[in-house]
Design an enzyme around this catalytic site. Structure first.
Site, short mmCIF file in Angstrom:
data_model
loop_
_atom_site.label_atom_id
_atom_site.label_comp_id
_atom_site.label_asym_id
_atom_site.label_seq_id
_atom_site.Cartn_x
_atom_site.Cartn_y
_atom_site.Cartn_z
N TYR A 164 39.92 43.53 56.10
CA TYR A 164 41.13 44.11 55.94
C TYR A 164 41.37 45.11 54.42
O TYR A 164 41.77 46.04 54.41
CB TYR A 164 42.12 42.79 55.26
CG TYR A 164 43.66 43.06 54.89
CD1 TYR A 164 44.43 43.34 55.82
CD2 TYR A 164 44.09 42.98 53.67
CE1 TYR A 164 45.96 43.57 55.43
CE2 TYR A 164 45.34 43.17 53.17
CZ TYR A 164 46.30 43.24 54.15
OH TYR A 164 47.65 43.85 53.88
N LYS A 168 42.18 49.07 54.24
CA LYS A 168 43.22 49.42 53.53
C LYS A 168 42.88 50.39 52.31
O LYS A 168 43.81 51.28 52.17
CB LYS A 168 43.98 47.95 52.86
CG LYS A 168 44.62 47.08 53.53
CD LYS A 168 45.89 47.95 54.28
CE LYS A 168 47.00 47.20 54.99
NZ LYS A 168 48.11 47.77 55.63
#
Ligand code: ADP
Length: 254
Positions: A164, A168
């Protein structure tokens, strides 16, 4: 300051719940026609995720205009079809908020290649595909506003979120580049970086700080970043960003 979006068409991905739903409702309340995208069905009116359809019903009940879209952001053809449906119904698309997301938190030791591929595909490629699907429309009309969703987990790192976090931070890089390429057509691209997710951090922060992450607190910043007077190329923290930079948020079960 009350920002209006009259005569504008906005797409919000992953808008069946959480932040995305808040964005969709707030845009509609300020005059925008909104495509409420969330995974979970066909575009023909019979299989949209219940959540997206519920958000559309709520917007319509309040006198606004919206349509549900069940497209998968990580499928470029589906994003093209979503944009085409919006253009067919309303003649244009002015705003895109890339909000769809998934989590597959695990320590790096336990993280499998598939966990990386899935999370990076939805967040990073999904944001690129949805934006790409709108790009030509934005260029032709010399107007576009894109909001990417990064996270403090990308900017500062977080346990259990190698996949993640990588996606991101990648999103912030994508946004910066698109802000440069879009400038000559008045396409402005910004990034919002909320402090780590809402539900998973419940109980880990003092109540007042936790409250600062709630969708209704983040939405006003997002609305400004997709408004006519938006800046471009900015990364805006939402929530307790400074605190988060030195904090460890442990995700249960990783
Ligand atoms: P947030 O509060 O940040 O919006 P959520 O997890 O509540 O976080 O929302 C993310 C949304 O993205 C969910 O409603 C989920 O169904 C949606 N979503 C996940 N994957 C996809 C995808 N591939 N395409 C479209 N929407 C997706």
């Amino acid at each position: 300051m009350s920002i209006r979006f009259d005569d504008q068409v906005a797409i919000v991905t992953g808008a069946g719940g959480g932040l995305g739903r808040e964005y969709a409702l707030a845009l509609a309340a300020r005059g925008a026609r909104v495509v409420v995208n969330d995974l979970g069905g066909s575009r023909d009116g019979g299989g949209h995720s219940d959540a997206a359809r519920a958000a559309v019903a709520e917007i319509e009940a309040a006198g606004g205009e919206a349509m549900a879209d069940g497209g998968d952001v990580s499928d470029y053809a589906q994003m093209q079809a979503m944009v085409a449906a919006a253009v067919e119904r309303w003649g244009a698309v002015h705003i895109l908020i890339n909000n769809a997301g998934v989590l597959r938190d695990k320590s790096f030791a336990k993280m499998e290649p598939a966990d990386f591929e899935f999370v990076v595909r939805v967040h990073l490629l999904g944001s690129a595909f949805a934006t790409k699907a709108c790009w030509e429309q934005f260029r032709q009309q010399n107007y576009g506003r894109v909001l990417m969703t990064s996270s403090s987990s990308g900017l500062f790192g977080n346990f259990g979120q190698a996949n993640y976090g990588a996606a991101k931070l990648g999103i912030a890089g994508l946004a910066r580049t698109l802000s440069l390429e879009g400038a000559k057509n008045d396409i402005r691209v910004n990034t919002i970086a909320p402090t780590a997710g809402t539900r998973m951090t419940e109980g880990l922060f003092p109540d007042a700080m936790f409250d600062a992450f709630s969708p209704d607190k983040v939405a006003p910043a997002a609305l400004f970043l997709v408004s006519k007077d938006a800046p471009t190329g900015q990364i805006v923290g939402a929530g307790a960003g400074v605190f988060q930079s030195s904090a460890i948020t442990l995700t249960p079960g990783v």
